[in-house]
Design a protein around this motif. Structure first.
Motif, short mmCIF file in Angstrom:
data_model
loop_
_atom_site.label_atom_id
_atom_site.label_comp_id
_atom_site.label_asym_id
_atom_site.label_seq_id
_atom_site.Cartn_x
_atom_site.Cartn_y
_atom_site.Cartn_z
N SER A 147 -2.64 62.32 34.02
CA SER A 147 -3.33 62.48 32.75
C SER A 147 -2.23 62.52 31.69
O SER A 147 -1.08 62.17 31.97
N TYR A 148 -2.58 62.96 30.48
CA TYR A 148 -1.59 62.95 29.40
C TYR A 148 -1.56 64.29 28.67
O TYR A 148 -2.55 65.01 28.60
N THR A 173 -14.68 70.23 28.34
CA THR A 173 -14.15 69.87 29.66
C THR A 173 -14.85 70.66 30.76
O THR A 173 -15.16 70.12 31.83
N ILE A 194 -5.39 70.79 25.00
CA ILE A 194 -6.74 70.82 24.47
C ILE A 194 -7.01 72.20 23.86
O ILE A 194 -6.47 73.21 24.31
N ASP A 201 -1.19 64.59 25.55
CA ASP A 201 -1.62 64.37 24.17
C ASP A 201 -2.79 63.40 24.15
O ASP A 201 -3.27 62.97 25.20
N LYS A 202 -3.22 63.05 22.95
CA LYS A 202 -4.35 62.13 22.80
C LYS A 202 -3.89 60.70 22.57
O LYS A 202 -4.70 59.82 22.25
N GLY A 245 -3.96 67.25 27.40
CA GLY A 245 -4.02 67.14 25.95
C GLY A 245 -5.17 66.31 25.43
O GLY A 245 -5.21 66.00 24.23
N HIS A 246 -6.11 65.95 26.29
CA HIS A 246 -7.22 65.08 25.88
C HIS A 246 -8.43 65.37 26.74
O HIS A 246 -8.32 65.93 27.84
N ASP A 267 -11.75 61.24 30.70
CA ASP A 267 -12.72 60.14 30.67
C ASP A 267 -13.36 59.99 32.05
O ASP A 267 -13.04 60.73 32.99
N GLU A 320 -12.43 71.68 22.94
CA GLU A 320 -12.22 70.63 23.94
C GLU A 320 -12.23 71.21 25.35
O GLU A 320 -12.72 70.57 26.30
#
Length: 212
Positions: free
Chosen positions: A82-83, A149, A141, A85-86, A114-115, A118, A145
């Protein structure tokens, strides 16, 4: 299974057989007490000083810091990318979400996600029982957020992490902004750093642990 919060994103999971797993160890710049207990294995979500301080841990634990599926003495471990950030990692890099299976429970540690996840990431993570999620925002997040989640992943037990406390040196939000999203009867403020999980609750609960 015992779950202990050392502070920040560092949790110790101890199986019924006594095997000890540590997530995201921090160094002494963060403000929490040093992690002094020897563990068998460590997961590292990313290489920032408040999550990767393996070198100052006692003993010689096995360290997992990459994506993939692994087995360690009967403990199944899965790391997915994952990351932080966005922007697809352009601002703070990649982050690994680790899920470990201990005593029949699937425990998911989001690291410094950080996001919002999906559909592809949700599928990779799969079904989980216990979610360890950052809620403080700024570097991860935020509370809204994190709430979204939890709605997406729908675990039985939610344990917030990576939020402002009286000893943490980072300027991030406190846990209350996250817990305010839930009915009061759903939130359990434990008053201790450790809980013993023998079975899942009938209804989803948020367990707010005290740092060690």
């Amino acid at each position: 299974m015992k779950l202990k919060w050392w502070g920040h994103a560092a949790f110790q999971i101890t199986s019924e057989d006594g095997l000890k797993i540590l997530t995201d160890p921090y160094d002494d710049q963060v403000g929490y007490k040093p992690i002094v207990e020897e563990v068998d294995l460590v997961t590292v979500s990313h290489d920032h000083f408040d999550h990767n301080a393996v070198d100052i841990l006692p003993g010689n634990p096995e360290v997992f810091r990459k994506t993939g599926t692994f087995d360690y003495k009967g403990i199944k471990i899965k790391g997915v990318k994952s990351y932080h950030d966005k922007a697809g990692g352009q601002e703070r890099g990649e982050n690994i979400i680790f899920t470990v299976e201990v005593d029949g429970f699937r425990v998911c540690h989001l690291g410094d996600l950080g996001h919002l996840p999906d559909e592809a990431l949700i599928k990779q993570i799969g079904d989980i029982d216990i979610l360890l999620t950052p809620v403080g925002g700024t570097f991860t997040i935020d509370h809204e957020e994190a709430y979204q989640t939890t709605r997406i992943l729908n675990p039985s037990i939610i344990v917030p992490m990576h939020f402002k406390t009286e000893v943490l040196t980072f300027d991030i939000s406190g846990v209350e902004r996250f817990t305010d999203h839930f009915p009061p009867e759903q939130v359990q403020v434990i008053g201790d750093s450790e809980i013993n999980i023998k079975k899942l609750p009938d209804k989803q609960v948020i367990c707010v642990l005290d740092y060690h």
